[in-house]
Design a protein around this motif. Sequence first.
Motif, PDB file in Angstrom:
ATOM      1  N   VAL A 251      37.776 -38.515   9.936  1.00 19.39           N
ATOM      2  CA  VAL A 251      36.460 -37.357   9.422  1.00 19.39           C
ATOM      3  C   VAL A 251      35.522 -38.049   7.846  1.00 19.39           C
ATOM      4  O   VAL A 251      34.462 -37.373   8.004  1.00 19.39           O
ATOM      5  CB  VAL A 251      37.239 -36.275   8.863  1.00 19.39           C
ATOM      6  N   MET A 252      36.436 -38.984   7.236  1.00 11.75           N
ATOM      7  CA  MET A 252      36.056 -39.646   6.327  1.00 11.75           C
ATOM      8  C   MET A 252      34.368 -40.690   6.749  1.00 11.75           C
ATOM      9  O   MET A 252      33.808 -40.549   5.915  1.00 11.75           O
ATOM     10  CB  MET A 252      37.366 -40.845   5.191  1.00 11.75           C
ATOM     11  N   ARG A 253      34.682 -41.638   7.296  1.00 14.05           N
ATOM     12  CA  ARG A 253      34.213 -42.210   8.119  1.00 14.05           C
ATOM     13  C   ARG A 253      32.775 -41.537   8.759  1.00 14.05           C
ATOM     14  O   ARG A 253      31.918 -41.664   8.182  1.00 14.05           O
ATOM     15  CB  ARG A 253      34.733 -43.011   8.992  1.00 14.05           C
ATOM     16  N   GLN A 254      33.016 -40.146   8.990  1.00 14.85           N
ATOM     17  CA  GLN A 254      32.189 -39.697  10.429  1.00 14.85           C
ATOM     18  C   GLN A 254      31.204 -39.160   8.737  1.00 14.85           C
ATOM     19  O   GLN A 254      30.156 -39.588   9.007  1.00 14.85           O
ATOM     20  CB  GLN A 254      32.449 -38.857  10.941  1.00 14.85           C
ATOM     21  N   GLU A 255      32.033 -38.350   7.874  1.00 11.27           N
ATOM     22  CA  GLU A 255      30.761 -37.440   6.779  1.00 11.27           C
ATOM     23  C   GLU A 255      30.825 -39.084   5.828  1.00 11.27           C
ATOM     24  O   GLU A 255      29.627 -38.787   5.713  1.00 11.27           O
ATOM     25  CB  GLU A 255      32.171 -37.241   5.725  1.00 11.27           C
ATOM     26  N   ALA A 256      30.954 -40.502   5.843  1.00  6.50           N
ATOM     27  CA  ALA A 256      30.375 -40.763   4.863  1.00  6.50           C
ATOM     28  C   ALA A 256      29.114 -41.367   5.978  1.00  6.50           C
ATOM     29  O   ALA A 256      28.214 -41.729   4.710  1.00  6.50           O
ATOM     30  CB  ALA A 256      31.086 -42.117   4.530  1.00  6.50           C
ATOM     31  N   THR A 257      29.563 -41.566   6.525  1.00  6.25           N
ATOM     32  CA  THR A 257      28.452 -42.323   7.702  1.00  6.25           C
ATOM     33  C   THR A 257      27.308 -40.992   7.887  1.00  6.25           C
ATOM     34  O   THR A 257      25.880 -41.959   7.710  1.00  6.25           O
ATOM     35  CB  THR A 257      28.864 -42.508   9.256  1.00  6.25           C
TER      36      THR A 257
END
Length: 451
Positions: A251-257
């Motif tokens: 989720v963190m990677r997706q939101e940061a992207t």
Amino acid sequence: MDQKLQLLLDTVKKLIRRGASPNLSKVITKSHPADIAHLFRYLDLKEQRTLFNLIGDTETSAYVLSEVDHATGAQLLETIDKETITEVLQEMPYDDAVDIIRNMPEELADEILDIMQDEHSEEIEQLLLYEEDTAGGIMATEFFSLQENQTVREAIEALQQAKDVEMVFYVYVTDEHGRLVGVLSLRQLLTVPPQTSLKKIMTTDVINVRADMDQEEVAHQVAKYNILAIPVVDDGNRLMGIITVDDVIDVMRQEATEDIYKMAGASEEELLYGYKSFKIARLRLPWLVTNLFGGVVTGYLMWIFKATLEQIIALISFIPVITGMGGNVGGQSATIVVRGFATGRIDFTTLRQVFFKELRVGMIMGAVCGFTIGMVAWIWHGNPYLGLVVGIAMVTAMTVAASMGVIATSFFKKIGIDPAIASSPFVQTANDITGILIYFATATLFISHLQ
């Protein structure tokens, strides 16, 4: 990418180009599933399909699909028969299978669910009821829980027999109605007498989230409390599932992207279009058009002050630096606030302190840059008042820009629009406009000294 994976990627690409399927199958068989999944990031859709269709093991196929983009995973499955699709999905964690099904054509998704017709399809259909970006949409329903009246001995025996459940980081305790009432660590179970009731040793203050909570907020909760998993409950506090730290990292990677793409005026959807230039351009154009109109407004303001500009032609020398520095400072402030909102380090209770901090930073940087550019203007054009005008405008423009980065980003957050949008194009365009206004207004005040 390390040397081993680079060598594997080069080998796979070479074998795909040659159409050497038998050799490619041998390479896949000898490679770790995690390495195979990693390769998919560097292959186009055609190469991905070739590689995926040669994976003979259903479990490996499921692992790969869990690691790739869900839309890509759905596209990979569309090319194989429905029975094989069903087998692969049944090997996947339910939350990942749901994400794949969401990205399938509706008709195909319905057919797959009809074929499954067992406990797998029931669990998947239940998860499909939740929005994709909520706690319910990413939770795992294969979790381990115990009832509060059980003993430690019974709990350990149940753990030893547990199969097909998400990794057990914590033991969640429920009452007879399935309501979440406590939590235990595995260490606690091993350090108390076997006959002890779970009710006596459990922690009753359980950190949990509702099924409809946004996934980004779930990630904040896990990071805030430094836990490895978090339970998901419904409105009646009944335990529905758990979200583990690996899902939170995704989720963190997706939101940061997503934030990075939005701040660049682009979209993650571009990845799905590959090299389709017209479709990618259509995604980017709305943000560029906003900047275009902002530029027109800036030009109009310069036209309004044309009398000042005509009398003091030297003013034109510093227009780029005034607008450019203001845009840069505003962009920096906006980026910091966007990141703060995304990580939970900034919220509306701390916004006042953040605003005044950025205001002070803007003033300090503006003073340094203003003094420097003011001296340049004085030496270049031989007029100390021109240096004063440029210096004052620079200080004011950079201070306003730093404040604008905080205000605009917070406004977008407040009205429910992703604040990443605020940094580009809104803040850049707004600071161009305010920079021009400040510059020419200051010049107009000192016009008698500039001639």
